[in-house]
Write a protein that holds these residues in place. Sequence first.
Motif, mmCIF file in Angstrom:
data_model
loop_
_atom_site.group_PDB
_atom_site.id
_atom_site.type_symbol
_atom_site.label_atom_id
_atom_site.label_comp_id
_atom_site.label_asym_id
_atom_site.label_seq_id
_atom_site.Cartn_x
_atom_site.Cartn_y
_atom_site.Cartn_z
ATOM 1 N N MET A 2 26.097 -4.464 5.391
ATOM 2 C CA MET A 2 25.696 -3.241 6.080
ATOM 3 C C MET A 2 25.664 -3.503 7.588
ATOM 4 S SD MET A 2 22.183 -1.002 5.668
ATOM 5 C CE MET A 2 22.546 -0.608 3.959
ATOM 6 N N PRO A 3 26.240 -2.587 8.399
ATOM 7 C CA PRO A 3 26.207 -2.791 9.850
ATOM 8 C C PRO A 3 24.782 -2.888 10.375
ATOM 9 C CG PRO A 3 27.737 -1.029 9.263
ATOM 10 C CD PRO A 3 26.977 -1.381 8.020
ATOM 11 N N THR A 4 24.582 -3.741 11.372
ATOM 12 C CA THR A 4 23.248 -3.949 11.934
ATOM 13 C C THR A 4 22.641 -2.644 12.424
ATOM 14 O OG1 THR A 4 23.804 -6.208 12.590
ATOM 15 C CG2 THR A 4 21.957 -5.178 13.726
ATOM 16 N N TYR A 5 23.447 -1.781 13.021
ATOM 17 C CA TYR A 5 22.899 -0.537 13.576
ATOM 18 C C TYR A 5 22.228 0.320 12.508
ATOM 19 C CZ TYR A 5 23.633 -0.134 18.557
ATOM 20 O OH TYR A 5 23.494 -0.271 19.915
ATOM 21 N N ASP A 6 22.657 0.178 11.257
ATOM 22 C CA ASP A 6 22.053 0.953 10.181
ATOM 23 C C ASP A 6 20.693 0.395 9.768
ATOM 24 O OD1 ASP A 6 24.298 2.528 10.187
ATOM 25 O OD2 ASP A 6 25.253 1.508 8.491
ATOM 26 N N LEU A 7 20.348 -0.790 10.237
ATOM 27 C CA LEU A 7 19.103 -1.440 9.836
ATOM 28 C C LEU A 7 18.012 -1.359 10.904
ATOM 29 C CD1 LEU A 7 20.513 -4.705 8.164
ATOM 30 C CD2 LEU A 7 19.809 -2.587 7.046
ATOM 31 N N TYR A 8 18.326 -0.839 12.092
ATOM 32 C CA TYR A 8 17.315 -0.780 13.149
ATOM 33 C C TYR A 8 16.245 0.259 12.816
ATOM 34 C CZ TYR A 8 19.462 -3.896 16.563
ATOM 35 O OH TYR A 8 19.931 -5.009 17.217
ATOM 36 N N ALA A 9 14.981 -0.144 13.032
ATOM 37 C CA ALA A 9 13.858 0.758 12.764
ATOM 38 C C ALA A 9 13.821 1.909 13.756
ATOM 39 C CB ALA A 9 12.543 -0.018 12.805
ATOM 40 N N GLY A 43 19.925 2.116 21.248
ATOM 41 C CA GLY A 43 20.690 2.582 22.402
ATOM 42 C C GLY A 43 22.090 2.005 22.449
ATOM 43 N N ASP A 44 22.616 1.877 23.643
ATOM 44 C CA ASP A 44 23.978 1.382 23.854
ATOM 45 C C ASP A 44 24.167 0.037 23.151
ATOM 46 O OD1 ASP A 44 26.368 0.287 24.932
ATOM 47 O OD2 ASP A 44 26.156 1.517 26.714
ATOM 48 N N PRO A 45 25.248 -0.129 22.385
ATOM 49 C CA PRO A 45 25.444 -1.389 21.651
ATOM 50 C C PRO A 45 25.727 -2.594 22.539
ATOM 51 C CG PRO A 45 27.354 0.049 21.409
ATOM 52 C CD PRO A 45 26.294 0.861 22.067
ATOM 53 N N HIS A 46 26.022 -2.365 23.803
ATOM 54 C CA HIS A 46 26.264 -3.480 24.717
ATOM 55 C C HIS A 46 25.365 -3.346 25.952
ATOM 56 C CE1 HIS A 46 30.159 -3.295 22.467
ATOM 57 N NE2 HIS A 46 29.906 -4.582 22.395
ATOM 58 N N TRP A 47 24.744 -4.448 26.318
ATOM 59 C CA TRP A 47 23.898 -4.503 27.515
ATOM 60 C C TRP A 47 24.617 -5.372 28.531
ATOM 61 C CZ3 TRP A 47 19.418 -8.267 28.535
ATOM 62 C CH2 TRP A 47 18.776 -7.934 29.741
ATOM 63 N N GLN A 48 24.976 -4.791 29.642
ATOM 64 C CA GLN A 48 25.737 -5.506 30.653
ATOM 65 C C GLN A 48 24.826 -5.878 31.823
ATOM 66 O OE1 GLN A 48 29.762 -4.014 31.478
ATOM 67 N NE2 GLN A 48 29.403 -2.397 29.973
ATOM 68 N N TYR A 106 18.636 -16.343 12.354
ATOM 69 C CA TYR A 106 17.681 -15.239 12.408
ATOM 70 C C TYR A 106 18.338 -13.927 11.994
ATOM 71 C CZ TYR A 106 14.115 -18.129 14.665
ATOM 72 O OH TYR A 106 13.174 -19.090 14.937
ATOM 73 N N GLY A 107 19.589 -13.739 12.415
ATOM 74 C CA GLY A 107 20.306 -12.530 12.021
ATOM 75 C C GLY A 107 20.475 -12.441 10.514
ATOM 76 N N ARG A 108 20.813 -13.559 9.898
ATOM 77 C CA ARG A 108 20.991 -13.559 8.445
ATOM 78 C C ARG A 108 19.670 -13.286 7.725
ATOM 79 N NH1 ARG A 108 23.911 -18.252 4.649
ATOM 80 N NH2 ARG A 108 23.514 -17.155 2.656
ATOM 81 N N PHE A 109 18.594 -13.901 8.201
ATOM 82 C CA PHE A 109 17.286 -13.684 7.582
ATOM 83 C C PHE A 109 16.903 -12.207 7.636
ATOM 84 C CE2 PHE A 109 12.577 -13.592 7.877
ATOM 85 C CZ PHE A 109 12.271 -14.187 6.671
ATOM 86 N N LEU A 110 17.116 -11.573 8.784
ATOM 87 C CA LEU A 110 16.757 -10.170 8.934
ATOM 88 C C LEU A 110 17.644 -9.270 8.083
ATOM 89 C CD1 LEU A 110 16.111 -10.254 12.763
ATOM 90 C CD2 LEU A 110 14.431 -9.518 11.058
ATOM 91 N N MET A 135 15.745 -5.052 7.824
ATOM 92 C CA MET A 135 15.328 -4.191 8.932
ATOM 93 C C MET A 135 15.331 -4.993 10.219
ATOM 94 S SD MET A 135 11.614 -2.364 9.525
ATOM 95 C CE MET A 135 11.712 -1.384 8.033
ATOM 96 N N LEU A 136 15.713 -4.347 11.332
ATOM 97 C CA LEU A 136 15.642 -4.963 12.645
ATOM 98 C C LEU A 136 14.958 -4.023 13.616
ATOM 99 C CD1 LEU A 136 18.573 -6.070 11.378
ATOM 100 C CD2 LEU A 136 18.718 -7.111 13.628
#
Length: 366
Positions: A1-8, A12-17, A146-150, A156-157
């Motif tokens: 499942m894409p990470t964005y679908d798991l955010y509580a 916002g923007d998927p990239h922070w520059q 950490y990404g895998r654990f979440l 959920m992230l």
Amino acid sequence: MPTYDLYATDPGDPHWQVPATGAARFAWEYDDGRDRLLALYQKGKDKQWDGQKRIDWTLEVDPYDPLGTPDEAMSLYGTRHWAKLTEADKGELRRHYASWQFSQFLHGEQGAMVCAARIVESVPDLDAKFYSATQTMDEARHAEIYGRFLHEKIGMLYPVNDNLRSLLGDTLRDSRWDMPYLGMQVLIEGLALAAFGMIRDTTDKPLPQQILAYVMQDEARHVAFGRMALRDYYKQLTDAELREREEFVIEGCYLMRDRLRGVEVLENFGIPTPEAEQYSEQSEFLALFRQLLFSRIVPCVKDIGLWGKRLQQAYVDMGVFDLGNSNLDLLMTEDEEIAEKLDAERFAVEERERVAEVREAIENGR
């Protein structure tokens, strides 16, 4: 499942520059180097490990009690809202808190990876470039774990905390080559180590305990690297230059003490922000946790030579001044030993199980 679908909440923007400043520095002296840093570089190479293999990902995790968090550790405990929560609600609250904590660990590790890469680019000495290259790989591994654990165990992230983002941005925008060391190796890594250690030493859940113990084994080297490099460099700075760096440390410490409290979790449960901040401020557990966050930072700041009167007074005001006398080397040695002991215990059990299986097969054959 894409990470964005798991955010509580919406990240916002998927990239922070973050605009990059400062010079990339090359060094043409390849034979010379500080023995201490080269020894640390060798240790960094020797201690590389694979997060897919060293960690037992088959261990089950209850997402509604992933860390064994006691009721008293949640800032809603004892408030008028607590009595209204069902057992299912409390489980969901534990899940959100664990998700928030490990999400900040994840975002911080990505920040550490970027900062370590920045150090490779900007630090003038080749021995420091060598070690930073091994640290970049370490931080990538930590973010992966950490990404895998979440993703797999919590499901959920949470987005990066605004104040962690601010500190990361300030660290990366500064053109002085030592600032990624100071912001990341001393402040953010120091805070992370204290948070990791508190959970590692209190959880009765084997998978998060493994993850934290093995990550902390790496981080002990990273903090040692920052101490060595900055201690040498700060001896050369003027009083004015040292004061500038102390101001950065003071601002960063206040930011972390006052803002990294998981208020976002309570907001997700419908608690108004002012009330959520009040509960977080009044929580005895979080007050202890905030103080322990500085157990790795204060002695490190003192050790590298940033110990002016204004900085000392800030630590007095925070109630953490006495932590400057902590034995940081002992803490780091304990981090290494805990990971090695955990390995020895785990693999001894696996060896006994394999021997028992062989013996059983022999008996059955007879």
